[in-house]
Motif scaffolding. Structure first.
Motif, PDB file in Angstrom:
ATOM      1  N   ALA A 103      -1.255  16.497  37.565  1.00 11.36           N
ATOM      2  CA  ALA A 103      -2.189  16.337  36.674  1.00 11.36           C
ATOM      3  C   ALA A 103      -3.082  17.312  36.179  1.00 11.36           C
ATOM      4  O   ALA A 103      -4.018  17.132  34.898  1.00 11.36           O
ATOM      5  CB  ALA A 103      -2.699  14.828  36.603  1.00 11.36           C
ATOM      6  N   LEU A 104      -4.022  17.383  37.180  1.00 13.70           N
ATOM      7  CA  LEU A 104      -5.059  18.180  37.186  1.00 13.70           C
ATOM      8  C   LEU A 104      -5.273  20.206  35.960  1.00 13.70           C
ATOM      9  O   LEU A 104      -6.235  19.843  35.350  1.00 13.70           O
ATOM     10  CB  LEU A 104      -5.945  18.685  38.909  1.00 13.70           C
ATOM     11  CG  LEU A 104      -6.283  17.809  38.699  1.00 13.70           C
ATOM     12  CD1 LEU A 104      -6.584  18.510  40.878  1.00 13.70           C
ATOM     13  CD2 LEU A 104      -7.165  16.698  39.265  1.00 13.70           C
ATOM     14  N   GLY A 105      -3.892  20.190  36.230  1.00 14.72           N
ATOM     15  CA  GLY A 105      -3.732  21.214  35.649  1.00 14.72           C
ATOM     16  C   GLY A 105      -3.372  20.484  34.168  1.00 14.72           C
ATOM     17  O   GLY A 105      -3.050  22.052  33.279  1.00 14.72           O
ATOM     18  N   LYS A 106      -3.645  19.509  33.040  1.00 12.43           N
ATOM     19  CA  LYS A 106      -3.261  19.127  32.200  1.00 12.43           C
ATOM     20  C   LYS A 106      -2.590  20.455  31.379  1.00 12.43           C
ATOM     21  O   LYS A 106      -2.882  20.925  30.364  1.00 12.43           O
ATOM     22  CB  LYS A 106      -4.529  19.818  31.764  1.00 12.43           C
ATOM     23  CG  LYS A 106      -6.031  18.737  31.978  1.00 12.43           C
ATOM     24  CD  LYS A 106      -7.023  19.201  31.615  1.00 12.43           C
ATOM     25  CE  LYS A 106      -8.475  18.809  31.909  1.00 12.43           C
ATOM     26  NZ  LYS A 106      -8.762  18.777  33.412  1.00 12.43           N
ATOM     27  N   GLY A 107      -1.295  19.733  31.824  1.00  9.32           N
ATOM     28  CA  GLY A 107      -0.153  20.873  31.181  1.00  9.32           C
ATOM     29  C   GLY A 107       0.869  21.765  31.697  1.00  9.32           C
ATOM     30  O   GLY A 107       1.317  22.055  31.261  1.00  9.32           O
ATOM     31  N   LYS A 108      -0.528  22.347  33.400  1.00  8.87           N
ATOM     32  CA  LYS A 108       0.579  23.437  33.374  1.00  8.87           C
ATOM     33  C   LYS A 108       1.140  23.505  34.828  1.00  8.87           C
ATOM     34  O   LYS A 108       2.459  22.296  34.997  1.00  8.87           O
ATOM     35  CB  LYS A 108      -1.182  24.278  34.388  1.00  8.87           C
ATOM     36  CG  LYS A 108      -2.111  25.102  33.734  1.00  8.87           C
ATOM     37  CD  LYS A 108      -3.101  26.002  33.923  1.00  8.87           C
ATOM     38  CE  LYS A 108      -3.817  26.206  34.178  1.00  8.87           C
ATOM     39  NZ  LYS A 108      -5.247  27.115  34.550  1.00  8.87           N
ATOM     40  N   HIS A 109       1.776  24.200  35.143  1.00 10.99           N
ATOM     41  CA  HIS A 109       2.929  23.846  36.327  1.00 10.99           C
ATOM     42  C   HIS A 109       2.571  24.067  37.689  1.00 10.99           C
ATOM     43  O   HIS A 109       1.333  24.669  37.016  1.00 10.99           O
ATOM     44  CB  HIS A 109       3.719  24.816  36.144  1.00 10.99           C
ATOM     45  CG  HIS A 109       4.766  25.175  35.170  1.00 10.99           C
ATOM     46  ND1 HIS A 109       6.111  25.406  35.676  1.00 10.99           N
ATOM     47  CD2 HIS A 109       4.793  25.089  33.493  1.00 10.99           C
ATOM     48  CE1 HIS A 109       7.335  25.062  33.384  1.00 10.99           C
ATOM     49  NE2 HIS A 109       6.190  24.618  32.935  1.00 10.99           N
ATOM     50  N   LEU A 110       2.886  23.898  38.587  1.00  6.73           N
ATOM     51  CA  LEU A 110       2.222  23.471  40.370  1.00  6.73           C
ATOM     52  C   LEU A 110       2.987  24.340  41.092  1.00  6.73           C
ATOM     53  O   LEU A 110       4.355  24.758  40.730  1.00  6.73           O
ATOM     54  CB  LEU A 110       2.699  22.024  40.645  1.00  6.73           C
ATOM     55  CG  LEU A 110       1.920  21.656  41.792  1.00  6.73           C
ATOM     56  CD1 LEU A 110       0.284  21.860  41.744  1.00  6.73           C
ATOM     57  CD2 LEU A 110       2.450  20.237  42.950  1.00  6.73           C
ATOM     58  N   TRP A 111       2.409  25.146  41.139  1.00  6.02           N
ATOM     59  CA  TRP A 111       2.742  25.698  42.306  1.00  6.02           C
ATOM     60  C   TRP A 111       2.399  25.796  44.089  1.00  6.02           C
ATOM     61  O   TRP A 111       1.422  25.922  44.442  1.00  6.02           O
ATOM     62  CB  TRP A 111       2.084  27.462  42.454  1.00  6.02           C
ATOM     63  CG  TRP A 111       2.429  28.289  42.876  1.00  6.02           C
ATOM     64  CD1 TRP A 111       2.797  28.650  44.716  1.00  6.02           C
ATOM     65  CD2 TRP A 111       2.533  29.500  43.046  1.00  6.02           C
ATOM     66  NE1 TRP A 111       3.655  29.597  44.785  1.00  6.02           N
ATOM     67  CE2 TRP A 111       2.607  30.250  44.563  1.00  6.02           C
ATOM     68  CE3 TRP A 111       2.090  30.241  42.091  1.00  6.02           C
ATOM     69  CZ2 TRP A 111       3.656  31.939  43.927  1.00  6.02           C
ATOM     70  CZ3 TRP A 111       2.949  31.941  42.068  1.00  6.02           C
ATOM     71  CH2 TRP A 111       3.022  32.618  43.336  1.00  6.02           C
ATOM     72  N   PRO A 112       3.313  24.563  44.455  1.00  2.00           N
ATOM     73  CA  PRO A 112       2.972  24.000  45.417  1.00  2.00           C
ATOM     74  C   PRO A 112       3.280  24.856  46.979  1.00  2.00           C
ATOM     75  O   PRO A 112       4.563  25.668  46.507  1.00  2.00           O
ATOM     76  CB  PRO A 112       3.740  22.774  45.561  1.00  2.00           C
ATOM     77  CG  PRO A 112       5.056  23.441  44.710  1.00  2.00           C
ATOM     78  CD  PRO A 112       4.487  24.586  44.064  1.00  2.00           C
ATOM     79  N   THR A 113       2.864  24.532  47.827  1.00  2.00           N
ATOM     80  CA  THR A 113       2.728  25.585  48.747  1.00  2.00           C
ATOM     81  C   THR A 113       2.356  24.501  50.491  1.00  2.00           C
ATOM     82  O   THR A 113       1.795  23.772  49.920  1.00  2.00           O
ATOM     83  CB  THR A 113       1.993  26.596  49.428  1.00  2.00           C
ATOM     84  OG1 THR A 113       2.427  27.761  49.683  1.00  2.00           O
ATOM     85  CG2 THR A 113       0.679  27.077  48.847  1.00  2.00           C
ATOM     86  N   ASP A 114       2.899  25.205  52.066  1.00  2.00           N
ATOM     87  CA  ASP A 114       2.301  24.534  52.654  1.00  2.00           C
ATOM     88  C   ASP A 114       2.907  25.556  54.207  1.00  2.00           C
ATOM     89  O   ASP A 114       2.921  26.372  53.700  1.00  2.00           O
ATOM     90  CB  ASP A 114       3.620  23.094  53.309  1.00  2.00           C
ATOM     91  CG  ASP A 114       4.830  23.982  53.671  1.00  2.00           C
ATOM     92  OD1 ASP A 114       5.687  24.574  53.095  1.00  2.00           O
ATOM     93  OD2 ASP A 114       4.848  23.152  54.747  1.00  2.00           O
ATOM     94  N   VAL A 115       1.593  25.165  54.852  1.00  2.00           N
ATOM     95  CA  VAL A 115       1.590  26.046  56.061  1.00  2.00           C
ATOM     96  C   VAL A 115       1.369  24.984  57.219  1.00  2.00           C
ATOM     97  O   VAL A 115       1.025  24.004  56.724  1.00  2.00           O
ATOM     98  CB  VAL A 115      -0.038  26.790  56.422  1.00  2.00           C
ATOM     99  CG1 VAL A 115       0.758  27.555  55.084  1.00  2.00           C
ATOM    100  CG2 VAL A 115      -0.693  26.664  56.388  1.00  2.00           C
ATOM    101  N   ASP A 146       0.165  28.628  35.053  1.00  2.00           N
ATOM    102  CA  ASP A 146      -0.002  28.903  33.860  1.00  2.00           C
ATOM    103  C   ASP A 146       1.052  29.724  33.873  1.00  2.00           C
ATOM    104  O   ASP A 146       0.628  30.904  33.723  1.00  2.00           O
ATOM    105  CB  ASP A 146      -1.267  28.809  32.336  1.00  2.00           C
ATOM    106  CG  ASP A 146       0.327  29.572  31.773  1.00  2.00           C
ATOM    107  OD1 ASP A 146       1.254  29.628  30.777  1.00  2.00           O
ATOM    108  OD2 ASP A 146      -0.627  29.640  30.499  1.00  2.00           O
ATOM    109  N   PRO A 147       2.462  30.164  34.141  1.00  2.00           N
ATOM    110  CA  PRO A 147       3.506  31.404  34.312  1.00  2.00           C
ATOM    111  C   PRO A 147       3.146  31.845  33.235  1.00  2.00           C
ATOM    112  O   PRO A 147       3.585  33.061  33.718  1.00  2.00           O
ATOM    113  CB  PRO A 147       4.686  30.502  34.429  1.00  2.00           C
ATOM    114  CG  PRO A 147       4.798  29.344  34.927  1.00  2.00           C
ATOM    115  CD  PRO A 147       2.888  28.537  34.351  1.00  2.00           C
TER     116      PRO A 147
END
Lengths: 465, 465
Positions: free
Chosen positions: A326-338, A381-382
């Motif tokens: 939602a913070l990206g306002k229509g952008k995609h999310l790139w989730p990552t974890d460590v 945004d890809p």
């Protein structure tokens, strides 16, 4: 030996073999930034024997097979990047047996964790592993999932007693038993857990269950800095307090919750907590935690006493993915974890925040910090090559921070497509032995090809000679 | 390519390569009924690099290598039945690092569990896995050991974060990290745990540690039948009570303790218990257990409050092997173990007692019954072919009882030499995949050859094609 020929030979499935665009498209989607990649066909097996027959044919025809559950994987594990068959396990979603007296049950892989827990409720037992998404149990096993409760109950690794799996050539095997432990032979159960569908297709799982705790209470509190919040977590874990859940949300994540669900939380770092035990035990635990938290300047203590309040709290938490998006306002999310050793957690989280700012990215941090595991969610945004490049730099820096601190490049999302580039750095010479297993188990490379193991021109194992 | 040539090439070890009779004989002994089998030579490496160099030579010369720790394995795992080199790990016995703030430590494989816990004491931490014998940590990992505290803290499987190992050709690998969990690639850590030295030589272990509990109390009580004692255990485990130890001793085992250490216990079934927690928690747990036990007619409740009393209690328990042997009046002991789902425990124990009587054997039963795991110790004279035949029939019947009840032919002793005959029955088609891993990792079969995997004329993996 073609995909087309395999699909022709799979006609025995009747209308449970689908090649129409809409169904293929649906099976080619994902919730992150990976491009959609529809399979050539989707199969809906209903029995282990059908899975075996499908694999026998695909093995003969060298047709890729990619297992498909709830499609909630975050590193593209379920995408058919080499084409071939999407093996949709959702028609194998039955609880086969609950052995309440042995605190275990046997299920098919397509059942999701929420449905499983609904079906268990009358027994007073629960399957505690909770990765947030309503993932399928088979997919959770395949990616070695964990989530909010792993700090108390362990990950999928600790909660599976036995598996049935169909191997590349259609051979059906059983690993483990209903006994709680065993010392008989190589641990194929743990080899399949986390193998992301590259070594075998899981068709049945025997799971350890836990008694639903007599008492549960949840709470939230806030801190004036991420450092104080994380140091509070470290002190809590080191004290031995048996936390059921202890989740960090950084200020950006809180902003996301406010934007997504109107949470109305002060936009500072928070911890979300849960305690399980006897009624007296839960009060004692919360009191002990409160004393620790005070040392780190915690404030705004809110207790969720009622079940509905707790559900609301964890539902909000489980929407972190969408709140970050939602913070990206229509952008995609790139989730990552460590995941890092608990003592290095503050260092890792602060470095990640700094890196995101330096790279001009919007990123949330939320995590199962009791395990030293946290997620960053970057808005991308890809189509914006520069932003994608910066996001790549961010995840790379985070992965290397984790390795430098003695940790791992993924605590629970897995490798899939996105993290193969770090496999050699994390595993070194051990990677040769992973390749040797893949070669021995799936010599034609039909099982989820192109996932988990980085591409190579090496002859497997030869590097070690 | 001979053993002799390998030994010649190992001369670089100087006086740490020993071929004298006494040292070879000592390394060929075992505590059970297996014939002594001295190796051709014994090597005492001091570093991982030396282990690597030794293996590179033995690989080139196709010389068998068998790791050797405390020699407390009970299925002949450390015996050099194909000749070759006994690799004595006792000079690699250092605690390399204790990370108290992360609740873990890194040790070399030769350190024993008691020495490790002595070295940890000042930190307030402990390594809880306790198989009874003062085994080496490396050997405990290699046999996937567990013991009295596994019901609370898990087995070696749950308590190892990372390993360093030297593979057949001398390649040094590292598996796992210091993070508490990871989803990156195939789980080689768990593949090596329980592999009995047949896939690699463990040279370093990173172990999870636990806080020494604030309060500990131990107790014993007795029952008028094994059935009541076991049903009490089942009810206790099902109640969710977090037992730290819950051990069954049948009437014959108690006789053994009286004979061996003059315990003076009434010769009826006993449970030995331990509770860990806060001072109030321990009292609450003991009270809850007392109420459950009352339902099964428990009597003779004895509490061991003081540390010395607890030590005396568990020292006696840990001498079960020798106490069982004492009943045999100079005979050897044939120890065996199985593990079943907790609900089938009474059935399994009663069947074992009946089988021993029917076969005219003297056998004790003692066990980590909270896990569904128990041991039978049969007195045998290896020179008495008929008695050996009956003991073989007994262990075979017990193994098959365990499989029939959904369990496993060994909960903690492992396969070694003695239980290969049940591997196909327990694992079925999965055995082919175990063979494929062995073939891929150790194509010349130099690592502990003749152990764990039953002999076969099959070409590995071909059976699955």
């Amino acid at each position: 030996m073609t995909i087309a020929k395999a699909i022709t030979r799979l006609a025995f499935l009747g209308d449970r073999l689908v090649t129409t665009g809409a169904v293929r498209d649906q099976h080619g989607q994902n919730e992150t930034y990976y491009p959609d990649t529809p399979p050539d066909a989707v199969a809906f097996p209903e029995t282990t024997e059908e899975v075996s027959r499908i694999l026998r044919i695909c093995h003969e025809e060298a047709c890729p097979v990619v297992p498909y559950g709830a499609a909630s994987s975050l590193e593209g594990q379920h995408l058919c990047t080499s084409g071939g068959l999407s093996l949709d396990m959702n028609r194998m979603a039955t609880v086969l047996e609950v052995r309440a007296e042995d605190l275990n049950c046997t299920v098919q892989p397509g059942i999701t964790r929420l449905r499983l827990n609904e079906e268990l409720r009358a027994t007073g037992l629960m399957f505690p592993v909770d990765p947030g998404a309503d993932a399928s149990i088979g997919g959770m096993a395949a990616t070695r999932a964990s989530g909010t409760t792993a700090v108390r109950y362990g990950t999928m690794r600790e909660n599976i007693l036995a598996l049935e799996a169909v191997m590349a050539d259609g051979t059906i095997i059983r690993t483990g038993t209903q006994a709680r432990k065993s010392s008989t032979g190589y641990d194929l159960t743990h080899l399949l857990i986390g193998s992301e569908g590259t070594l075998g297709i899981i068709t049945e799982l025997t799971l350890r269950l836990q008694g639903i705790p007599e008492a549960t209470s949840a709470a939230t509190c806030r801190f004036d800095s991420v450092e104080n919040a994380v140091n509070c977590v470290i002190a809590t874990i080191q004290s031995g307090l048996p936390m059921a859940r202890i989740e960090l949300l950084d200020e950006m994540m809180v902003k996301g919750f406010n934007a997504h669900s109107g949470a109305g939380l002060p936009e500072v770092p928070h911890l979300f907590l849960e305690f399980h035990g006897t009624p007296a035990g839960v009060v004692e635990q919360a009191g002990t935690f409160g004393m620790i938290a005070e040392d780190f300047g915690a404030s705004g203590w809110q207790v969720a006493e009622k079940a509905e309040e707790r559900t609301a709290l964890w539902t909000m938490r489980h929407k972190a993915h969408y709140a970050s998006a939602a913070l990206g306002k229509g952008k995609h999310l790139w989730p990552t974890d460590v995941c890092v050793p608990i003592s290095r957690l503050a260092e890792a989280v602060l470095q990640a925040q700094k890196d995101a700012v330096a790279l001009g990215l919007t990123s949330t941090i939320v995590g199962h910090v009791g395990d030293g595991n946290f997620h960053a969610g970057v808005s991308v945004d890809p189509a914006d090559a520069d932003e994608m490049h910066r996001a790549e730099a961010f995840t790379g820096a985070l992965a290397r921070t984790a390795l430098r601190l003695g940790g791992t490049v993924s605590g629970e999302h897995g490798i899939g497509l996105g993290k193969q580039k770090y496999m050699a750095e994390e595993h070194g010479a051990a990677l040769t032995y992973m390749r040797a297993i893949k070669q021995a188990f799936d010599p034609k490379n039909i099982l989820n090809p192109g996932k988990l193991l980085p591409p190579t021109n090496e002859v497997p194992h030869a590097a070690a000679e």
